[in-house]
Write a protein that holds these residues in place. Structure first.
Motif, PDB file in Angstrom:
ATOM      1  N   GLN A 153       0.833  -1.162  -0.066  1.00  0.00           N
ATOM      2  CA  GLN A 153      -0.140  -0.001  -0.192  1.00  0.00           C
ATOM      3  C   GLN A 153       0.852   1.230   0.151  1.00  0.00           C
ATOM      4  OE1 GLN A 153      -3.434  -0.665  -0.185  1.00  0.00           O
ATOM      5  NE2 GLN A 153      -2.798  -2.613  -0.534  1.00  0.00           N
ATOM      6  N   THR A 154       0.217   2.496   0.098  1.00  0.00           N
ATOM      7  CA  THR A 154       0.874   3.799   0.042  1.00  0.00           C
ATOM      8  C   THR A 154       1.860   3.763   1.222  1.00  0.00           C
ATOM      9  OG1 THR A 154      -0.914   4.671  -1.074  1.00  0.00           O
ATOM     10  CG2 THR A 154       0.658   6.406  -0.204  1.00  0.00           C
ATOM     11  N   THR A 155       1.804   3.455   2.388  1.00  0.00           N
ATOM     12  CA  THR A 155       2.537   3.657   3.582  1.00  0.00           C
ATOM     13  C   THR A 155       2.651   2.399   4.246  1.00  0.00           C
ATOM     14  OG1 THR A 155       0.707   4.002   4.948  1.00  0.00           O
ATOM     15  CG2 THR A 155       1.449   5.954   3.770  1.00  0.00           C
ATOM     16  N   VAL A 156       3.724   2.192   5.056  1.00  0.00           N
ATOM     17  CA  VAL A 156       4.076   0.937   5.619  1.00  0.00           C
ATOM     18  C   VAL A 156       2.876   0.669   6.661  1.00  0.00           C
ATOM     19  CG1 VAL A 156       5.308   2.112   7.800  1.00  0.00           C
ATOM     20  CG2 VAL A 156       5.678  -0.257   7.008  1.00  0.00           C
ATOM     21  N   THR A 157       2.380   1.461   7.246  1.00  0.00           N
ATOM     22  CA  THR A 157       1.047   1.009   8.259  1.00  0.00           C
ATOM     23  C   THR A 157       0.009   0.439   7.382  1.00  0.00           C
ATOM     24  OG1 THR A 157       0.274   3.449   8.224  1.00  0.00           O
ATOM     25  CG2 THR A 157       1.985   2.781   9.979  1.00  0.00           C
ATOM     26  N   GLN A 158      -0.315   1.212   6.396  1.00  0.00           N
ATOM     27  CA  GLN A 158      -1.432   0.695   5.389  1.00  0.00           C
ATOM     28  C   GLN A 158      -1.187  -0.683   4.936  1.00  0.00           C
ATOM     29  OE1 GLN A 158      -1.631   3.944   2.802  1.00  0.00           O
ATOM     30  NE2 GLN A 158      -3.425   4.977   3.992  1.00  0.00           N
ATOM     31  N   THR A 159       0.231  -0.766   4.645  1.00  0.00           N
ATOM     32  CA  THR A 159       0.546  -2.130   4.097  1.00  0.00           C
ATOM     33  C   THR A 159       0.534  -3.138   5.294  1.00  0.00           C
ATOM     34  OG1 THR A 159       2.016  -1.331   2.748  1.00  0.00           O
ATOM     35  CG2 THR A 159       2.592  -3.488   3.116  1.00  0.00           C
ATOM     36  N   LEU A 160       0.912  -2.897   6.525  1.00  0.00           N
ATOM     37  CA  LEU A 160       0.824  -3.755   7.660  1.00  0.00           C
ATOM     38  C   LEU A 160      -0.793  -4.114   7.877  1.00  0.00           C
ATOM     39  CD1 LEU A 160       3.606  -2.714  10.095  1.00  0.00           C
ATOM     40  CD2 LEU A 160       3.429  -4.704   8.423  1.00  0.00           C
ATOM     41  N   ASP A 161      -1.638  -3.243   7.938  1.00  0.00           N
ATOM     42  CA  ASP A 161      -2.849  -3.264   8.127  1.00  0.00           C
ATOM     43  C   ASP A 161      -3.922  -4.327   7.039  1.00  0.00           C
ATOM     44  OD1 ASP A 161      -3.105  -1.706  10.298  1.00  0.00           O
ATOM     45  OD2 ASP A 161      -3.608   0.066   9.404  1.00  0.00           O
ATOM     46  N   GLN A 162      -3.104  -4.369   5.724  1.00  0.00           N
ATOM     47  CA  GLN A 162      -3.550  -4.968   4.734  1.00  0.00           C
ATOM     48  C   GLN A 162      -2.894  -6.422   4.995  1.00  0.00           C
ATOM     49  OE1 GLN A 162      -5.931  -4.475   2.006  1.00  0.00           O
ATOM     50  NE2 GLN A 162      -5.741  -6.819   2.060  1.00  0.00           N
ATOM     51  N   LEU A 163      -1.777  -6.568   5.498  1.00  0.00           N
ATOM     52  CA  LEU A 163      -1.156  -7.621   5.802  1.00  0.00           C
ATOM     53  C   LEU A 163      -1.898  -8.595   6.848  1.00  0.00           C
ATOM     54  CD1 LEU A 163       1.316  -9.902   5.787  1.00  0.00           C
ATOM     55  CD2 LEU A 163       2.370  -8.404   7.200  1.00  0.00           C
ATOM     56  N   VAL A 164      -2.110  -7.670   7.977  1.00  0.00           N
ATOM     57  CA  VAL A 164      -3.173  -8.307   9.017  1.00  0.00           C
ATOM     58  C   VAL A 164      -4.306  -8.990   8.299  1.00  0.00           C
ATOM     59  CG1 VAL A 164      -4.340  -7.673  11.249  1.00  0.00           C
ATOM     60  CG2 VAL A 164      -2.057  -7.067  10.908  1.00  0.00           C
ATOM     61  N   ASN A 165      -5.069  -8.296   7.781  1.00  0.00           N
ATOM     62  CA  ASN A 165      -6.315  -8.774   7.221  1.00  0.00           C
ATOM     63  C   ASN A 165      -6.021 -10.065   6.367  1.00  0.00           C
ATOM     64  OD1 ASN A 165      -7.739  -6.657   8.472  1.00  0.00           O
ATOM     65  ND2 ASN A 165      -7.499  -5.290   6.384  1.00  0.00           N
ATOM     66  N   ASP A 166      -5.088  -9.920   5.598  1.00  0.00           N
ATOM     67  CA  ASP A 166      -4.761 -11.209   4.700  1.00  0.00           C
ATOM     68  C   ASP A 166      -4.345 -12.536   5.505  1.00  0.00           C
ATOM     69  OD1 ASP A 166      -5.157  -9.471   2.396  1.00  0.00           O
ATOM     70  OD2 ASP A 166      -3.079  -9.286   1.934  1.00  0.00           O
ATOM     71  N   LEU A 167      -3.554 -12.036   6.466  1.00  0.00           N
ATOM     72  CA  LEU A 167      -3.071 -13.129   7.594  1.00  0.00           C
ATOM     73  C   LEU A 167      -4.283 -13.894   8.218  1.00  0.00           C
ATOM     74  CD1 LEU A 167       0.143 -11.933   8.735  1.00  0.00           C
ATOM     75  CD2 LEU A 167      -0.017 -13.529   7.174  1.00  0.00           C
ATOM     76  N   ASN A 168      -5.108 -12.798   8.954  1.00  0.00           N
ATOM     77  CA  ASN A 168      -6.268 -13.245   9.518  1.00  0.00           C
ATOM     78  C   ASN A 168      -7.196 -14.156   8.850  1.00  0.00           C
ATOM     79  OD1 ASN A 168      -5.474 -12.673  12.255  1.00  0.00           O
ATOM     80  ND2 ASN A 168      -6.184 -10.657  11.845  1.00  0.00           N
ATOM     81  N   ALA A 169      -7.347 -13.814   7.373  1.00  0.00           N
ATOM     82  CA  ALA A 169      -8.320 -14.440   6.663  1.00  0.00           C
ATOM     83  C   ALA A 169      -7.771 -15.563   5.873  1.00  0.00           C
ATOM     84  CB  ALA A 169      -8.938 -13.508   5.659  1.00  0.00           C
ATOM     85  N   SER A 170      -6.444 -15.922   6.106  1.00  0.00           N
ATOM     86  CA  SER A 170      -5.893 -17.078   5.304  1.00  0.00           C
ATOM     87  C   SER A 170      -6.363 -18.504   5.821  1.00  0.00           C
ATOM     88  CB  SER A 170      -4.288 -16.912   5.651  1.00  0.00           C
ATOM     89  OG  SER A 170      -3.722 -18.247   4.996  1.00  0.00           O
ATOM     90  N   ALA A 171      -6.490 -19.354   4.862  1.00  0.00           N
ATOM     91  CA  ALA A 171      -6.828 -20.895   4.946  1.00  0.00           C
ATOM     92  C   ALA A 171      -5.714 -21.622   5.259  1.00  0.00           C
ATOM     93  CB  ALA A 171      -7.492 -21.200   3.853  1.00  0.00           C
ATOM     94  N   ASP A 172      -4.425 -21.014   5.146  1.00  0.00           N
ATOM     95  CA  ASP A 172      -3.271 -21.888   5.388  1.00  0.00           C
ATOM     96  C   ASP A 172      -3.173 -22.373   6.973  1.00  0.00           C
ATOM     97  OD1 ASP A 172      -0.234 -22.198   6.388  1.00  0.00           O
ATOM     98  OD2 ASP A 172      -0.089 -22.065   4.307  1.00  0.00           O
ATOM     99  N   ALA A 173      -2.967 -23.748   6.955  1.00  0.00           N
ATOM    100  CA  ALA A 173      -2.933 -24.183   8.221  1.00  0.00           C
ATOM    101  C   ALA A 173      -1.910 -23.784   9.055  1.00  0.00           C
ATOM    102  CB  ALA A 173      -2.662 -25.716   8.179  1.00  0.00           C
ATOM    103  N   GLU A 174      -0.888 -23.238   8.765  1.00  0.00           N
ATOM    104  CA  GLU A 174       0.088 -22.618   9.717  1.00  0.00           C
ATOM    105  C   GLU A 174      -0.157 -21.332  10.168  1.00  0.00           C
ATOM    106  OE1 GLU A 174       2.536 -24.564  11.006  1.00  0.00           O
ATOM    107  OE2 GLU A 174       1.761 -26.301  10.187  1.00  0.00           O
ATOM    108  N   ILE A 175      -0.584 -20.715   9.050  1.00  0.00           N
ATOM    109  CA  ILE A 175      -0.826 -19.376   9.271  1.00  0.00           C
ATOM    110  C   ILE A 175      -2.127 -19.142  10.350  1.00  0.00           C
ATOM    111  CG2 ILE A 175      -1.853 -17.037   8.373  1.00  0.00           C
ATOM    112  CD1 ILE A 175       1.227 -18.031   7.608  1.00  0.00           C
ATOM    113  N   ALA A 176      -3.179 -20.054  10.147  1.00  0.00           N
ATOM    114  CA  ALA A 176      -4.374 -20.215  10.950  1.00  0.00           C
ATOM    115  C   ALA A 176      -3.949 -20.478  12.436  1.00  0.00           C
ATOM    116  CB  ALA A 176      -5.238 -21.192  10.502  1.00  0.00           C
ATOM    117  N   LYS A 177      -2.836 -20.830  12.820  1.00  0.00           N
ATOM    118  CA  LYS A 177      -2.462 -21.109  14.284  1.00  0.00           C
ATOM    119  C   LYS A 177      -2.321 -19.710  14.989  1.00  0.00           C
ATOM    120  CE  LYS A 177       0.206 -25.519  13.312  1.00  0.00           C
ATOM    121  NZ  LYS A 177       1.505 -26.162  13.256  1.00  0.00           N
TER     122      LYS A 177
END
Length: 423
Positions: free
Chosen positions: A136-160
């Motif tokens: 994203q445009t700023t690092v905090t916006q990128t991290l917020d997007q990363l948080v959303n993506d990780l919490n929504a991930s179906a990957d078994a390791e990420i979901a732990k």
């Protein structure tokens, strides 16, 4: 091969909590590590001379039985909790989640990655797919997007884990969802960011003891010499723990000394438990010790000590066996010392005006496991310092702890490890 003489290298120490004072349990003993002990019963001889029988000594009489002594123990990750339970009573135990973080100094570039327990997550500039996050445009916006993506991930390791970014930070915070030590093996890595460590840390069971309990347990402790030609085992019933003392240094293993009071000693030819449980040994080191004031590391500390005592009263009544009836805790006390490099400021103001300070003595392991003694209200004397040569000048503080109304205790011991319970 049996031995004619006893050696300390062959000695054993086993202990079990008693359901009734002075009554040895039949099962449930635990083998414990120790460095030395002089716990033993004694019955002195006394004189009451009669006249008219000449100058030669007459038969002495036997005095009261005392069964007291000390045990030098290692401060280790698991066994220490057994002794603390004897000293303070049952702890409050809470499972703790492992956690960690990844800090970003700048916005990630395309192709940068973070590796989360073998799952590689990539930052991309275009439309993401799979294990990817769009920059994203700023690092905090990128991290917020990363948080959303990780919490929504179906990957078994990420979901732990649960993922978040605290307000006003550029940090990804990771909390393992299952409380306990399992999360400590969850690995972290980053190509263009700083990880808190190679794995998550701090997952385990937090045991907390407080001073001043009305009742503390008693134990049967057996000290044995099983390799003698004629094995002998000394069983101490009604053993109560009176005090704990330890020194803080700069190197070497961390050890402590316990003072014990028992009701009496019995001798046996066979052990009370041939297959006791045992803790896996892992010792704390002085090199990872700390003394903190108000939660912050205290500068210039060169040494210290801490002593806690239950100040037991030996209850003597008329008994035909000469043993004590009980060993009851009276007032609890804690005192100790600190030596610091004298700078004219550190702790001097508090000592001069009489204001109490909060101190912590403790030891840690890299994965977050720790032993800590918390003293919320400590009074310092005017420091004594000596100039003994051209080197640095040290000031010595012999402090005393007191009950803190807001904390509801004088001393609180914390042990974070992988033992589920000490009850």
């Amino acid at each position: 091969m049996p031995k004619v003489r006893a050696y300390g290298a062959d000695a054993t120490l086993k202990a079990c909590r008693e359901a009734s004072y002075g009554v040895a349990p039949l099962t449930g003993y635990r083998s414990l590590d120790f460095k030395s002990t002089d716990l033993s019963s004694a019955q002195p001889l006394g004189d009451d001379p009669l006249l008219g029988r000449g100058r030669n000594a007459q038969d002495p009489y036997r005095g009261l039985i005392t069964d007291e002594g000390q045990i030098d123990i290692p401060f280790d990750l698991r066994g220490t909790g057994f002794w603390l339970t004897g000293l303070f009573g049952d702890p409050v135990t809470t499972p703790v989640n492992a956690s960690g973080s990844i800090s970003f100094a700048a916005n990630p570039s395309p192709g940068d990655t973070i590796t989360l327990n073998s799952t590689v997550w990539t930052f991309v500039s275009g439309t993401p797919s799979g294990d990817e996050t769009e920059i994203q445009t700023t690092v905090t916006q990128t991290l917020d997007q990363l948080v959303n993506d990780l919490n929504a991930s179906a990957d078994a390791e990420i979901a732990k884990c649960t993922w978040s970014r605290p307000t006003s930070t550029q940090t990804l915070v990771i909390v393992f969802d299952t409380a306990g030590p399992t999360g400590n093996s969850f690995t972290l890595a980053a190509s263009a960011a700083s990880v808190s460590g190679p794995t998550l840390t701090g997952g385990g069971y937090a045991h907390v003891w407080e001073s001043g309990a009305d009742d503390i347990p008693s134990y049967t402790i057996e000290i044995g010499h099983p390799k003698l030609t004629t094995p002998v085992f000394f069983r101490h019933l009604g053993t109560v723990m009176e005090s704990l003392n330890f020194e803080m240094g700069q190197e070497g293993p961390a050890n402590a000394r316990l003072e014990l009071v028992a009701q009496g000693e019995e001798r046996f030819a066979a052990t009370v438990d041939a297959s006791p449980d045992a803790f896996s040994l892992r010792r704390f080191s002085q090199g990872r010790g700390f003394i903190r004031r108000g939660g912050q590391p205290l500068a210039g500390v060169t040494g210290g000590s801490l002593t806690f005592s239950n100040n037991l009263e030996r209850v003597r009544v008329i008994r035909e066996d000469g043993k004590i009836e009980a060993a009851d805790p009276t007032f609890a006390s804690a005192e100790g010392s600190m030596s610091v490099r004298f700078d004219g400021a550190t702790l001097v103001a508090e000592a001069a005006n009489g204001d109490p300070v909060a101190l912590d003595y403790g030891f840690t392991f890299p994965e977050g496991y720790a032993l800590r003694f918390e003293l919320p209200r400590v009074f310092l004397p005017k420091p004594k310092y000596a100039v003994s040569g051209p080197g640095g000048v040290e000031a010595s503080f012999d402090w005393r702890a007191a009950f803190d109304d807001s904390e509801g205790t004088m001393l609180r011991a914390h042990l974070l490890n992988d033992v589920i319970s000490y009850a």
